[in-house]
Design a protein around this motif. Structure first.
Motif, PDB file in Angstrom:
ATOM      1  N   LYS A   1       0.854  -1.190   0.000  1.00  0.00           N
ATOM      2  CA  LYS A   1       0.000   0.000   0.000  1.00  0.00           C
ATOM      3  C   LYS A   1       0.884   1.232   0.000  1.00  0.00           C
ATOM      4  CE  LYS A   1      -2.182   1.814   3.452  1.00  0.00           C
ATOM      5  NZ  LYS A   1      -1.500   3.091   3.823  1.00  0.00           N
ATOM      6  N   PHE A   2       0.260   2.386  -0.224  1.00  0.00           N
ATOM      7  CA  PHE A   2       1.005   3.636  -0.294  1.00  0.00           C
ATOM      8  C   PHE A   2       0.738   4.496   0.942  1.00  0.00           C
ATOM      9  CE2 PHE A   2       0.494   2.191  -4.642  1.00  0.00           C
ATOM     10  CZ  PHE A   2       1.789   2.318  -5.128  1.00  0.00           C
ATOM     11  N   GLU A   3       1.782   5.160   1.394  1.00  0.00           N
ATOM     12  CA  GLU A   3       1.666   6.032   2.554  1.00  0.00           C
ATOM     13  C   GLU A   3       0.648   7.131   2.283  1.00  0.00           C
ATOM     14  OE1 GLU A   3       5.026   7.594   5.550  1.00  0.00           O
ATOM     15  OE2 GLU A   3       5.079   8.606   3.587  1.00  0.00           O
TER      16      GLU A   3
ATOM     17  N   LEU B   1       9.143   2.558  -5.757  1.00  0.00           N
ATOM     18  CA  LEU B   1       8.258   1.424  -6.034  1.00  0.00           C
ATOM     19  C   LEU B   1       9.016   0.302  -6.745  1.00  0.00           C
ATOM     20  CD1 LEU B   1       5.372   0.262  -5.929  1.00  0.00           C
ATOM     21  CD2 LEU B   1       5.004   1.293  -8.181  1.00  0.00           C
TER      22      LEU B   1
ATOM     23  N   ASN C   1       2.472  13.978  -2.204  1.00  0.00           N
ATOM     24  CA  ASN C   1       2.408  12.763  -1.404  1.00  0.00           C
ATOM     25  C   ASN C   1       2.079  13.124   0.037  1.00  0.00           C
ATOM     26  OD1 ASN C   1       4.883  13.681  -0.246  1.00  0.00           O
ATOM     27  ND2 ASN C   1       5.985  12.745  -1.939  1.00  0.00           N
TER      28      ASN C   1
ATOM     29  N   HIS D   1      -2.583   6.636   2.002  1.00  0.00           N
ATOM     30  CA  HIS D   1      -3.798   6.055   1.424  1.00  0.00           C
ATOM     31  C   HIS D   1      -4.579   5.329   2.520  1.00  0.00           C
ATOM     32  CE1 HIS D   1      -2.629   6.195  -3.054  1.00  0.00           C
ATOM     33  NE2 HIS D   1      -1.750   6.922  -2.376  1.00  0.00           N
TER      34      HIS D   1
ATOM     35  N   TRP E   1       3.878   7.547  -2.291  1.00  0.00           N
ATOM     36  CA  TRP E   1       3.065   7.774  -3.492  1.00  0.00           C
ATOM     37  C   TRP E   1       3.832   8.675  -4.464  1.00  0.00           C
ATOM     38  CZ3 TRP E   1      -0.693   5.881  -6.140  1.00  0.00           C
ATOM     39  CH2 TRP E   1      -1.586   6.653  -6.890  1.00  0.00           C
TER      40      TRP E   1
ATOM     41  N   CYS F   1       4.880   2.071   0.635  1.00  0.00           N
ATOM     42  CA  CYS F   1       5.696   2.830  -0.312  1.00  0.00           C
ATOM     43  C   CYS F   1       5.220   4.281  -0.353  1.00  0.00           C
ATOM     44  CB  CYS F   1       5.571   2.232  -1.718  1.00  0.00           C
ATOM     45  SG  CYS F   1       7.055   1.424  -2.301  1.00  0.00           S
TER      46      CYS F   1
ATOM     47  N   ALA G   1      -4.247   0.885  -4.187  1.00  0.00           N
ATOM     48  CA  ALA G   1      -4.072   2.335  -4.201  1.00  0.00           C
ATOM     49  C   ALA G   1      -5.410   3.029  -4.409  1.00  0.00           C
ATOM     50  CB  ALA G   1      -3.117   2.739  -5.329  1.00  0.00           C
TER      51      ALA G   1
END
Length: 433
Positions: A138-140, A195, A376, A142, A189, A187, A211
């Motif tokens: 997942k993305f930080e 990535l 981000n 999100h 964004w 990860c 995402a």
């Protein structure tokens, strides 16, 4: 303007005797007395004290057609007298699934749930069952629901979050099981180098990359040009499923969601909020090859209230409107959104206040910052969020309701008069701040 909150204050005092924290969702907490709504219609809310608000929260996004759209309300009422819950199949769920498959690029099969967190949980279970792998990226910044396996690194304290290019999973609440972080990789964004490096380091382990295609739970942050295309390519290279969380963006940006708007088709997608005009319906959709792991019984998916007849009636009415009147609906959402965004920018410039207004229009974000862009979570964390909280309070006193973190949702019922009144309230709020 000073609101009278006598009844609201009494209700809050009573609520604290029976409701934990006095509210039923942490998202409704605010300094002082929470908002106690008596009724809503179109672009307006009326609270129990008779105060009227132009509403840009819209139930956290679902009221795309405004509050209580007549066709949706009539469909709900008609179904309610035919039955509330069957624990059996019914014709409307088939019609809604068929329409979803026609509208949404990634939808070849559908399964219904009630809320977004359930749909995300189903998507990740399916991805693990299909791939035979356990880990998820997942993305930080999100947000994918409040359940333990994914409630990590949404808005973490930076002193706990680790390096910007290699964030550490930070739990969102006390009580989460520490072991869940073992299967979760975080990860940044909009950082392709990070990535690529992360996916190489975990080659053969990742079941899914999940995402928000446009990050709406931390600002309104679009993917940079070419970013999602490369995310998709990397997922295919590594045999990893790409999952779009379209709980917010679904049906808000286009009839087929952000995936239609951006031109990227994921393997699986989850929808909710706007798809049923305010009723609690969510959906997991995706490629038939993947989704059929549910139909064959390899991956379990069940729920008493899945395809709830009243909720499905609301979804059928809502999606019919969005599908058949798409030009009018989305033309209005984008034009009024752009008009309000420009009005807020002009008001801030006149007041000499550093304000960034960014987003596609039907949903957008205001940031107090000198920065020219927010890419981000770390950029978002550097904005003046305390000032945004003060703006929220000042706007409420002036009859305007937005999401406290600075997010604004538009509906088809917001008029030019609403926008003029909102910009005037915004200008007045900036003066007292």
């Amino acid at each position: 303007m000073t609101r009278t909150l006598h009844k609201s204050g009494q209700m809050y005092a009573e609520a604290q005797r029976y409701l934990a924290g006095g509210v039923s969702s942490d998202a409704r907490r605010m300094p002082g007395v929470p908002l106690y709504v008596d009724h809503a219609e179109g672009s307006r809310l009326w609270d129990v004290d008779g105060n009227v608000y132009i509403d840009y929260v819209l139930g956290q996004g679902p009221a795309l057609l405004g509050h209580c759209p007549r066709e949706v309300a009539e469909a709900v009422a008609a179904q309610a007298v035919r039955g509330m819950a069957y624990s059996a199949q019914h014709a409307a769920e088939v019609r809604v699934a068929e329409r979803l498959c026609a509208m949404v690029p990634s939808a070849e099969r559908v399964r219904f749930n009630t809320v977004g967190s359930e749909a995300v949980h189903a998507a990740l279970r399916l991805a693990r069952g299909y791939t035979g792998r356990s880990r998820v990226l997942k993305f930080e910044g999100h947000y994918h629901g409040w359940l333990d396996p994914v409630l990590y690194s949404v808005h973490p304290a930076l002193d706990a979050a680790g390096p910007a290019q290699a964030p550490r999973p930070v739990p969102g609440t006390a009580g989460q099981q520490p072991g869940h972080a073992d299967d979760l990789i975080v990860c940044p964004w909009n950082d392709l180098a990070a990535l690529r490096r992360t996916m190489e380091a975990h080659a053969g382990q990742l079941a899914a990359v999940i995402a928000e295609p446009i990050l709406c739970n931390t600002g309104a942050i679009a993917p940079e040009p070419g970013y999602l295309e490369e995310v998709q390519r990397l997922c295919r290279e590594h045999g990893t499923l790409l999952v779009f969380d379209e709980i917010i963006t679904g049906f808000r940006l286009a009839p087929g969601g952000a995936q239609e708007f951006l031109g990227i088709t994921p393997d699986l997608s989850v929808f909710g909020k706007a798809m049923a005009g305010g009723m609690q319906v969510s959906a997991l959709v995706g490629r038939a090859e993947v989704m059929d792991h549910i139909s064959t019984g390899q991956v379990a998916h069940a729920g008493t209230f899945n395809s709830h007849p009243v909720g499905i009636a609301a979804a059928e009415a809502t999606l019919r409107i969005l599908d058949r009147r798409r030009e009018a609906v989305y033309g209005t959402l984008f034009s009024t959104g752009a008009e309000l965004m420009e009005g807020l920018r002009a008001a801030a410039a006149k007041a000499g206040v550093p304000l960034l207004v960014d987003g596609p229009g039907p949903v957008f974000q205001t940031y107090f910052t000198d920065a020219s862009a927010v890419r981000n979570y770390r950029d978002f964390a550097a904005t003046d969020r305390a000032m945004m909280s003060r703006l929220h309070a000042a706007l409420l006193d002036r009859g305007v309701n937005m999401v406290p973190r600075g997010l604004w949702f538009m509906s088809t019922e917001h008029s030019s008069a609403d926008i003029d009144a909102t910009v005037d309230a915004f200008s007045s709020a900036l003066k007292v701040m």
